[in-house]
Design an enzyme around this catalytic site. Structure first.
Site: not given
Length: 513
Positions: A56, A83-84, A170, A172, A228, A369
């Site tokens: 954050g 992190c945060y 991070h 990710e 979709d 997607k």
């Protein structure tokens, strides 16, 4: 949908929160994002296998810093703070967080100090991605320091007994070398996930749930021709067969010859026999002199529902409408970060249920997607459908800035067709997430055939992306852009200038409206 296992991500406003979700799902584990304000009772109801605190932009000591209920640490559910999230764990459990003397942004080297299940099979030294101005300077009681970096003397901590972990970097993001491995260790070694979130399981579970929900009722599906709605129609048809009534509405806002071509493909390749309705005059009439993009979307959405309800009355026992709403639509249209502003109203989300007498079936409301494309492959849908670029529900209405009329639509259709055909001819279509043209409310001076012209400016847009949450502009060769620009200006009356959009998302959105 009911899920056998869930990783709950609490969002504290990080730009990378959606990336956490993606990395977890790529490991075949279902994950979902909730605001950090989620009540503790809701967490108990969801019964996640693990909880991740996102990063954050704020300091844990700011006046309005995002927080969590203290009771979350008493649930016995494994927690990973990023992190945060690491700093919040430390503050909540009586560690110490202070402003860093040296801030840490971008790549840095992290060194693992002690053996930890979180770092199982992770290199002792590896590159990680940092983005922080505060540091944990004293870990909470009962926690071990398990990694350091040059500017973070406490780069990772663990309390294995409580199953609470935290990392300052991070994992990710792509730039963290061992990030995927660290996330998988949390999922499979700590949370004991099975990893059964697969397209095949999604299909079988969805078919069961749709059958149970629909019962003997009939269902209407809006077939736009995009990925979709096409995949949704095939999935629902497998569940309920002839109870599905497919309707394709030609709004007059489609691309060149698109409505006719996709109608033929629905019948011949997907066995989606459908009703074709030409409502172009109705849509154009309602959009007359409308410039505001939000109002355009709402008018188009409401008109869709009017047409569908009118058609539904021709059939008995129609109680449901299928829509291809995606997870990014939900994230962007309904904020998960408290009072942050809505980016835009998505066609599939903007208040439609209040306007209609049909209940919604949205099988992809939890999917990105690329996950929908994988579901399509599991359903054996041909690649020509699966690889189609996204197309907005409001169609070309949001690619004409300002009022929409038939003349502008015809100009845009021709220019867009030239652009897309050139991309395909140069074998670039599959390298690009989405490409399109935008007609600007700007006219410029030009010279054509020794005469002065004063005609429209056209913008070209092409981006690369995985899920539409973030995107980069595609780096065409200058010769390609010159060729396309020349062809458009020579062949499309009404355009005398072509520009290329080199904005990324963020700060821009993919569409212009």
């Amino acid at each position: 949908m009911q899920h056998s296992e869930l990783i709950l991500i609490l969002d504290f406003g990080s730009q990378f929160t959606q990336l956490i979700t993606r990395r977890i799902r790529e490991a075949n584990v279902y994950s979902e994002i909730y605001s950090h304000t989620i009540p503790i009772e809701k967490i108990k109801e969801l019964n996640p296998k693990g909880i991740i605190f996102s990063g954050g932009p704020m300091s844990v000591y700011d006046d309005e810093a995002p927080d969590v209920d203290d009771k979350i640490f008493d649930l016995g559910i494994p927690i990973l703070g990023i992190c945060y999230g690491l700093q919040l764990i430390s503050k909540k459990l009586n560690g110490k967080v202070e402003k860093a003397s040296d801030r840490e942004y971008g790549r840095t080297e992290c060194e693992v100090l002690k053996s930890s299940v979180l770092f199982k099979d992770v290199k002792k030294k590896s590159v990680v991605w940092m983005s922080h101005g505060d540091n944990v300077t004293e870990p909470p009681s009962g926690f071990k320091i398990i990694a350091v970096s040059k500017h973070s003397p406490i780069c990772a901590i663990e309390n294995a007994e409580r199953k609470v972990y935290g990392v300052q970097f991070h994992p990710e993001v792509h730039h963290t070398e061992e990030g995927v491995k660290i996330i998988r260790n949390f999922l499979f070694e700590i949370c004991k996930c099975k990893g059964d979130w697969t397209p095949e399981n999604f299909v079988s579970n969805s078919i069961k749930e749709i059958k149970a929900k629909v019962g003997p009722a009939n269902v209407i599906c809006a077939l736009s021709g995009g990925v979709d709605s096409t995949v949704a129609a095939v999935l629902v048809k497998q569940a309920i067969g002839e109870q599905l009534i497919c309707i394709h509405i030609d709004t007059g806002l489609m691309r060149k010859n698109e409505s006719k071509e996709i109608s033929e493909l629905f019948n011949s390749k997907l066995n989606l026999n459908h009703i074709h309705i030409d409502a172009s005059e109705l849509f154009l009439q309602k959009l007359k002199n409308v410039s505001d993009p939000e109002l355009k979307r709402k008018i188009i959405g409401n008109t869709f529902i009017e047409v569908f309800e009118k058609e539904a009355k021709k059939f008995e026992n129609v109680k449901f409408l299928v829509q291809g709403t995606l997870y990014p639509d939900v994230i962007e249209s309904v904020s998960v970060k408290g009072a942050s502003a809505t980016i835009k109203t998505h066609h599939n989300v903007g208040g439609l249920p209040e306007k209609m007498n049909l209940s919604l079936i949205e099988p992809f409301r939890e999917l990105f997607k690329d996950e929908v494309r994988n579901v399509g492959r599991a359903l054996n849908i041909p690649e020509e459908f699966i690889e189609r670029h996204p197309f907005p529900g409001p169609g070309l209405a949001v690619r004409i800035l300002g009022p929409v009329d038939k003349d502008k639509l015809d100009i845009l259709r021709e220019a867009d067709d030239i652009f897309i055909k050139a991309i395909k001819q140069h074998n670039l279509y599959k390298k690009i997430w989405q490409a399109f043209a935008v007609l600007l409310p700007v006219q410029s001076v030009g010279v054509m055939g020794d005469s002065r012209t004063y005609e429209n400016v056209l913008a070209l847009r092409a981006v690369t992306s995985v899920d539409g949450m973030t995107a980069d502009w595609f780096p065409f060769e200058p010769d390609f852009l010159a060729e396309v620009s020349n062809n458009i200006i020579n062949k499309v009356r009404g355009i005398n200038r072509v520009v290329y959009d080199i904005s990324s998302k963020p700060p821009a959105t993919i569409e212009w409206e």
